[in-house]
Design a protein around this motif. Structure first.
Motif, short mmCIF file in Angstrom:
data_model
loop_
_atom_site.label_atom_id
_atom_site.label_comp_id
_atom_site.label_asym_id
_atom_site.label_seq_id
_atom_site.Cartn_x
_atom_site.Cartn_y
_atom_site.Cartn_z
N CYS A 285 -14.36 -2.02 -9.05
CA CYS A 285 -14.37 -1.90 -7.59
C CYS A 285 -12.98 -1.48 -7.12
O CYS A 285 -12.00 -2.21 -7.31
CB CYS A 285 -14.77 -3.22 -6.94
N ILE A 286 -12.90 -0.31 -6.51
CA ILE A 286 -11.63 0.21 -6.00
C ILE A 286 -11.53 -0.13 -4.52
O ILE A 286 -12.45 0.12 -3.75
CB ILE A 286 -11.56 1.74 -6.19
N PHE A 287 -10.42 -0.72 -4.13
CA PHE A 287 -10.18 -1.05 -2.73
C PHE A 287 -9.95 0.25 -1.96
O PHE A 287 -9.12 1.08 -2.36
CB PHE A 287 -8.97 -1.97 -2.62
N ALA A 288 -10.69 0.43 -0.88
CA ALA A 288 -10.69 1.71 -0.15
C ALA A 288 -9.61 1.77 0.93
O ALA A 288 -9.79 2.40 1.97
CB ALA A 288 -12.06 1.97 0.45
N MET A 289 -8.49 1.13 0.67
CA MET A 289 -7.32 1.24 1.53
C MET A 289 -6.11 1.51 0.65
O MET A 289 -6.01 0.96 -0.45
CB MET A 289 -7.11 -0.04 2.35
N ILE A 290 -5.22 2.37 1.10
CA ILE A 290 -4.06 2.74 0.31
C ILE A 290 -2.85 2.88 1.23
O ILE A 290 -2.98 3.25 2.41
CB ILE A 290 -4.32 4.07 -0.45
N GLY A 291 -1.69 2.57 0.69
CA GLY A 291 -0.46 2.64 1.48
C GLY A 291 0.27 3.96 1.33
O GLY A 291 0.44 4.45 0.22
N MET A 292 0.66 4.55 2.43
CA MET A 292 1.52 5.73 2.46
C MET A 292 2.41 5.63 3.70
O MET A 292 1.96 5.16 4.74
CB MET A 292 0.70 7.03 2.53
N ASP A 293 3.62 6.10 3.56
CA ASP A 293 4.56 6.06 4.68
C ASP A 293 4.88 7.48 5.12
O ASP A 293 5.36 8.28 4.32
CB ASP A 293 5.85 5.34 4.26
N PHE A 294 4.60 7.79 6.38
CA PHE A 294 4.82 9.13 6.92
C PHE A 294 5.99 9.12 7.90
O PHE A 294 5.96 8.37 8.88
CB PHE A 294 3.57 9.62 7.66
N PRO A 295 6.99 9.94 7.67
CA PRO A 295 8.05 10.06 8.69
C PRO A 295 7.49 10.76 9.93
O PRO A 295 6.48 11.47 9.84
CB PRO A 295 9.10 10.94 7.99
N LYS A 296 8.09 10.53 11.03
CA LYS A 296 7.68 11.20 12.26
C LYS A 296 7.79 12.70 12.10
O LYS A 296 8.71 13.19 11.44
CB LYS A 296 8.51 10.71 13.45
N PRO A 297 6.83 13.49 12.61
CA PRO A 297 5.81 13.09 13.58
C PRO A 297 4.49 12.63 12.96
O PRO A 297 3.44 12.70 13.58
CB PRO A 297 5.58 14.38 14.36
N GLY A 298 4.52 12.18 11.71
CA GLY A 298 3.29 11.75 11.07
C GLY A 298 2.72 10.49 11.69
O GLY A 298 3.42 9.75 12.39
N PRO A 299 1.46 10.19 11.44
CA PRO A 299 0.80 9.01 12.01
C PRO A 299 1.14 7.75 11.23
O PRO A 299 1.66 7.81 10.11
CB PRO A 299 -0.68 9.36 11.84
N ALA A 300 0.83 6.60 11.80
CA ALA A 300 0.98 5.33 11.09
C ALA A 300 -0.23 5.07 10.20
O ALA A 300 -0.09 4.57 9.09
CB ALA A 300 1.18 4.19 12.09
N TRP A 301 -1.43 5.42 10.70
CA TRP A 301 -2.67 5.15 9.98
C TRP A 301 -3.54 6.40 9.93
O TRP A 301 -3.41 7.29 10.77
CB TRP A 301 -3.46 4.03 10.67
N ILE A 302 -4.42 6.44 8.94
CA ILE A 302 -5.44 7.48 8.84
C ILE A 302 -6.80 6.81 8.74
O ILE A 302 -7.03 5.96 7.87
CB ILE A 302 -5.22 8.39 7.62
N LEU A 303 -7.69 7.17 9.65
CA LEU A 303 -9.09 6.70 9.59
C LEU A 303 -9.89 7.76 8.86
O LEU A 303 -10.25 8.80 9.42
CB LEU A 303 -9.63 6.47 11.00
N GLY A 304 -10.13 7.53 7.58
CA GLY A 304 -10.84 8.49 6.76
C GLY A 304 -12.33 8.25 6.70
O GLY A 304 -12.93 7.64 7.61
N ASP A 305 -12.94 8.70 5.62
CA ASP A 305 -14.40 8.66 5.51
C ASP A 305 -14.96 7.25 5.51
O ASP A 305 -16.12 7.05 5.90
CB ASP A 305 -14.85 9.38 4.23
N VAL A 306 -14.19 6.28 5.07
CA VAL A 306 -14.66 4.88 5.11
C VAL A 306 -15.03 4.50 6.54
O VAL A 306 -16.05 3.83 6.79
CB VAL A 306 -13.58 3.93 4.55
#
Length: 417
Positions: A371-392
């Motif tokens: 079972c793979i957890f469907a959340m992953i951490g990534m850090d985006f410098p501005k102007p990138g977003p804080a979160w991504i709402l993907g297919d989940v």
């Protein structure tokens, strides 16, 4: 006799007025309501997704063992650059190793068919060209479909260089102009797109993926080279009824992408409209995120059909993973004990005052005993977003994208079972 006289008179009038009749016909065609255009979205099975995950884990471990690094075996936080629009700026916020949905696009005259990821998180269309290197292997899914400019009557040479930098390397090629056909009904003429001659930057995920290229559905402002997007051109050319498209992503089943509006049979209740915070990505403000006793206040996110997982700041995802007992892997993802799925708390996003919840058990991708957890951490410098709402997220909520209105809408998706 009276009927015959009237009929002959009518025929005489019509024969004497061909221009008037043709003008009326043209006007009727112009004002006729255009139907929704539907593109089936094929889903990579959870079983295959897990297999790809294991391959990436193996390759990452082999790379680690062959290096002189003294890492302790736990993945370091991932830091990716945010995609910036403009002339030569070409960094993108993600790769597509986790992509699960793809559909058909046709390029050229006569049309050449390609499988692409319809991606709201980017804005360019690209496919591999004939002679492309690092563009798949025939032994894997029969290889990639490759664009042949010599086989198309509508090809127009451009020659401007095109490049996107992914986390694992660059994808490069040149721009050209072509007729791009969505489904059978929308033929966008003079569309600028990229033909790729080296796709090394896509990494192993591309080789094992079913997709040939990417069709971006974001805004022109983040398009590499400032190119007008396919959908924007479709609007300008009057090819869609409304400047909208919508995704219905089947859960363990295929989904559907509609252009020109939305399908009321694919959701229950009412659509809830949310304004965009800016017209780059499909970016929205979030009031709150809550998962068990983990709470984040006001933040932002992009709604991204090209990302399968929920993506958040590395520290936030690590905190959530620790709370549910998830184990980190060498590629930065997490696994959970399949026996504990019922104990994973639900996650709720509050958007424009309304709550949107995904059950904890739906935050995993499961196959066999993994079972793979469907959340992953990534850090985006501005102007990138804080979160991504993907297919989940999008599997649970039917999502409408209003291009001219600069807004998105959500409603609970009907079950695909």
């Amino acid at each position: 006799m009276i009927f015959k006289t009237i009929t002959l008179s009518a025929l005489a009038f019509l024969a004497a007025s061909p221009t008037h009749a043709s003008e009326e016909q043209a006007q009727a065609q112009a004002t006729a309501k255009k139907p929704l255009v539907r593109i089936p979205m094929h889903k990579v099975s959870d079983h295959e997704y897990v297999n790809r995950f294991l391959i990436r884990e193996r390759d990452a471990l082999l790379n680690l063992q062959s290096s002189e690094s003294k890492m302790d075996g736990i993945a370091t936080p991932r830091k990716l650059n945010a995609l910036r629009g403009g002339k030569d700026e070409s960094e993108i916020i993600k790769d597509y190793a986790n992509a699960q949905y793809y559909g058909v696009v046709k390029i050229g005259s006569p049309p050449q068919e390609f499988q692409v990821i319809y991606d709201t998180g980017s804005s360019n269309l690209w496919v591999p060209e004939k002679g492309c290197v690092h563009c798949g292997y025939r032994l894997i899914h029969g290889g990639k479909n490759k664009y042949d400019k010599d086989a198309s009557e509508s090809f127009v040479e451009d020659g401007t260089e095109f490049a996107i930098q992914y986390g694992s390397g660059a994808v490069s090629g040149v721009f050209a102009e072509e007729t791009i056909t969505l489904a059978e009904d929308i033929a966008v003429e003079g569309q600028k797109f990229a033909t790729i001659h080296d796709a090394a930057g896509m990494g192993i995920g591309y080789a094992f993926g079913y997709f040939d290229g990417i069709l971006g559905l974001g805004f022109d402002s983040i398009s590499v080279g400032g190119v007008e997007t396919v959908f924007h051109n479709a609007i300008d050319q009057g090819l869609v009824e409304k400047p909208m498209f919508a995704f219905y992503l089947g859960d363990n089943a295929d989904g559907e992408l509609t252009f020109g509006g939305y399908d009321e049979d694919k959701f229950v209740g009412n659509l809830e409209w949310v304004p965009l915070s800016d017209e780059t990505y499909w970016r929205i403000d979030l009031d709150e995120i809550k998962m068990g006793d983990f709470v984040v206040g006001k933040t932002d996110a992009i709604v991204d059909s090209g990302t399968s997982l929920i993506v958040g700041p590395t520290n936030a995802i690590r905190s959530i993973a620790n709370k549910i007992g998830a184990s980190p892997t060498i590629t930065g993802q997490y696994t959970v004990d399949c026996e504990t799925l019922d104990s994973i708390p639900d996650i709720t996003w509050t958007i424009s005052g309304k709550e949107y919840t995904v059950a904890g058990k739906d935050l995993t991708i499961q196959s066999g005993g993994m079972c793979i957890f469907a959340m992953i951490g990534m850090d985006f410098p501005k102007p990138g977003p804080a979160w991504i709402l993907g297919d989940v997220f999008m599997r649970k909520y039917y999502t409408v994208f209003d291009y001219d209105g600069a807004r998105v809408a959500f409603a609970e998706a009907v079950s695909s079972f």
